[in-house]
Design a protein around this motif. Sequence first.
Motif, PDB file in Angstrom:
ATOM      1  N   ILE A   1      31.862  41.738  42.764  1.00 23.06           N
ATOM      2  CA  ILE A   1      32.263  40.764  42.002  1.00 23.06           C
ATOM      3  C   ILE A   1      32.673  39.495  42.763  1.00 23.06           C
ATOM      4  CG2 ILE A   1      34.241  40.202  40.436  1.00 23.06           C
ATOM      5  CD1 ILE A   1      34.325  43.077  39.649  1.00 23.06           C
ATOM      6  N   GLU A   2      31.774  38.586  42.844  1.00 27.55           N
ATOM      7  CA  GLU A   2      31.769  37.438  43.786  1.00 27.55           C
ATOM      8  C   GLU A   2      32.933  36.780  43.406  1.00 27.55           C
ATOM      9  OE1 GLU A   2      28.074  35.398  43.690  1.00 27.55           O
ATOM     10  OE2 GLU A   2      27.318  36.953  45.126  1.00 27.55           O
ATOM     11  N   ASP A   3      33.398  36.564  42.216  1.00 26.45           N
ATOM     12  CA  ASP A   3      34.700  35.472  41.957  1.00 26.45           C
ATOM     13  C   ASP A   3      35.373  36.423  41.036  1.00 26.45           C
ATOM     14  OD1 ASP A   3      36.516  33.841  41.104  1.00 26.45           O
ATOM     15  OD2 ASP A   3      35.122  32.209  40.966  1.00 26.45           O
ATOM     16  N   VAL A   4      36.589  36.724  41.427  1.00 31.64           N
ATOM     17  CA  VAL A   4      37.432  37.851  40.299  1.00 31.64           C
ATOM     18  C   VAL A   4      38.156  36.977  39.339  1.00 31.64           C
ATOM     19  CG1 VAL A   4      37.789  39.626  42.050  1.00 31.64           C
ATOM     20  CG2 VAL A   4      39.357  37.677  42.161  1.00 31.64           C
ATOM     21  N   SER A   5      38.148  35.618  39.705  1.00 31.89           N
ATOM     22  CA  SER A   5      38.864  34.650  38.650  1.00 31.89           C
ATOM     23  C   SER A   5      38.142  34.329  37.473  1.00 31.89           C
ATOM     24  CB  SER A   5      39.333  33.490  39.195  1.00 31.89           C
ATOM     25  OG  SER A   5      38.473  32.828  39.618  1.00 31.89           O
TER      26      SER A   5
ATOM     27  N   GLY B   1      38.681  34.980  44.766  1.00 33.81           N
ATOM     28  CA  GLY B   1      38.008  36.084  45.981  1.00 33.81           C
ATOM     29  C   GLY B   1      37.073  36.907  45.546  1.00 33.81           C
ATOM     30  N   THR B   2      36.434  37.659  46.436  1.00 29.92           N
ATOM     31  CA  THR B   2      35.628  38.550  46.224  1.00 29.92           C
ATOM     32  C   THR B   2      35.911  39.947  46.329  1.00 29.92           C
ATOM     33  OG1 THR B   2      33.891  36.994  46.990  1.00 29.92           O
ATOM     34  CG2 THR B   2      33.123  39.337  46.960  1.00 29.92           C
ATOM     35  N   PHE B   3      35.299  41.034  45.306  1.00 23.73           N
ATOM     36  CA  PHE B   3      35.658  42.529  45.460  1.00 23.73           C
ATOM     37  C   PHE B   3      34.233  43.286  45.470  1.00 23.73           C
ATOM     38  CE2 PHE B   3      35.879  46.345  43.104  1.00 23.73           C
ATOM     39  CZ  PHE B   3      36.753  47.020  43.853  1.00 23.73           C
ATOM     40  N   VAL B   4      34.271  44.249  46.532  1.00 18.65           N
ATOM     41  CA  VAL B   4      33.114  45.169  46.457  1.00 18.65           C
ATOM     42  C   VAL B   4      33.817  46.592  46.386  1.00 18.65           C
ATOM     43  CG1 VAL B   4      33.065  44.946  48.941  1.00 18.65           C
ATOM     44  CG2 VAL B   4      31.225  45.786  47.791  1.00 18.65           C
ATOM     45  N   GLY B   5      33.139  47.350  45.862  1.00 20.62           N
ATOM     46  CA  GLY B   5      33.592  48.771  45.659  1.00 20.62           C
ATOM     47  C   GLY B   5      32.864  49.903  45.426  1.00 20.62           C
TER      48      GLY B   5
ATOM     49  N   TYR C   1      36.040  33.460  48.368  1.00 17.22           N
ATOM     50  CA  TYR C   1      34.549  33.821  48.348  1.00 17.22           C
ATOM     51  C   TYR C   1      33.847  34.635  49.382  1.00 17.22           C
ATOM     52  CZ  TYR C   1      29.628  33.706  47.458  1.00 17.22           C
ATOM     53  OH  TYR C   1      28.208  34.023  47.645  1.00 17.22           O
ATOM     54  N   TYR C   2      33.410  35.465  49.396  1.00 15.95           N
ATOM     55  CA  TYR C   2      32.601  36.274  50.370  1.00 15.95           C
ATOM     56  C   TYR C   2      31.351  36.825  50.040  1.00 15.95           C
ATOM     57  CZ  TYR C   2      31.608  39.088  54.705  1.00 15.95           C
ATOM     58  OH  TYR C   2      31.137  39.540  55.860  1.00 15.95           O
ATOM     59  N   LYS C   3      30.343  36.297  50.751  1.00 18.84           N
ATOM     60  CA  LYS C   3      28.897  36.605  50.520  1.00 18.84           C
ATOM     61  C   LYS C   3      28.482  37.870  51.156  1.00 18.84           C
ATOM     62  CE  LYS C   3      24.760  36.090  48.990  1.00 18.84           C
ATOM     63  NZ  LYS C   3      24.500  36.493  47.372  1.00 18.84           N
TER      64      LYS C   3
END
Length: 291
Positions: A84-88, A105-109, A130-132
């Motif tokens: 999820i590149e942009d949780v907002s 921010g970014t989430f990865v799971g 943001y984190y690519k």
Amino acid sequence: MKVENTQKERNFSNFDEAAAYILQLLSKQIGINSLFIAKNDGITNHIIKALNSDKALIEEGSSMPLPHSFCSLSINHGPKALVIEDVSENELTRSMGIAANYGQGTFVGVPVYYNDGTVYGTICGLDDQYYKLSEEQLYTFEMMSTLLTYVLELEKANHQIQTLTAPIVPVTKGVAIVPVIGEITAPRAQVIIEHVLEKCSHEPMDYLIIDVSGVLQINTVVGEYLLKLVNILKIIGVTPVITGIQPFMAIKVPHFAAALKGVLIEANLESALKQLGFVLIKECKEKSDLR
């Protein structure tokens, strides 16, 4: 010297230590702010290990209801990495209460499974910026999830082996024997204590004979664990009986026998059973051929 230190650092004694090392490996390859491993029971999401770089976005040891966590989304997504590149802004996260804590921010799971397909929890990354993430980094997350599955199964198998090497053998109602065999380490001694207490909590026990004649090595730490087991048994109303103490035990852990003052100690199982009122009878019958 550096090689020896590295080998010691990679000698893991449990899942938690392996999990911490895996997060360290990930942090060297992926620059996302926070990495964490969460365990859940289907209701609560518990952060067992967390590694934050610049900001403390995730607190190790914290918990929240699973449906309110990003980890639940990862589990529902399946074995592939959820990004999820942009949780907002993302439709999956923007209405969640915790999303406000991480801005754009970014989430990865990625879920972590047991071999039977049951979910253990997740391994995740989180940032408030943001984190690519590259395809290679996502693949690394998935591989680390697989590695955690392997570690989980090793720990489970080790626990089963440790339990089987100190089985509780019932003699009659209220009396059982625990033959302790092989080399005793502190982790194994702890497993034996937990196994014995679990058994005693489910079945009424008056006497428990702890036979240590098959113990190969003992040290001060292990001696303390055995004394701990004896004292716990007394507290819960089970009378401990020790058999098979070898001379090398008295020499290597001199306070061991002294600390057992007041505890019934016998040379072997036969004499211990006799002290408890049991008589072993060998019955021989001669059969004549009927012609």
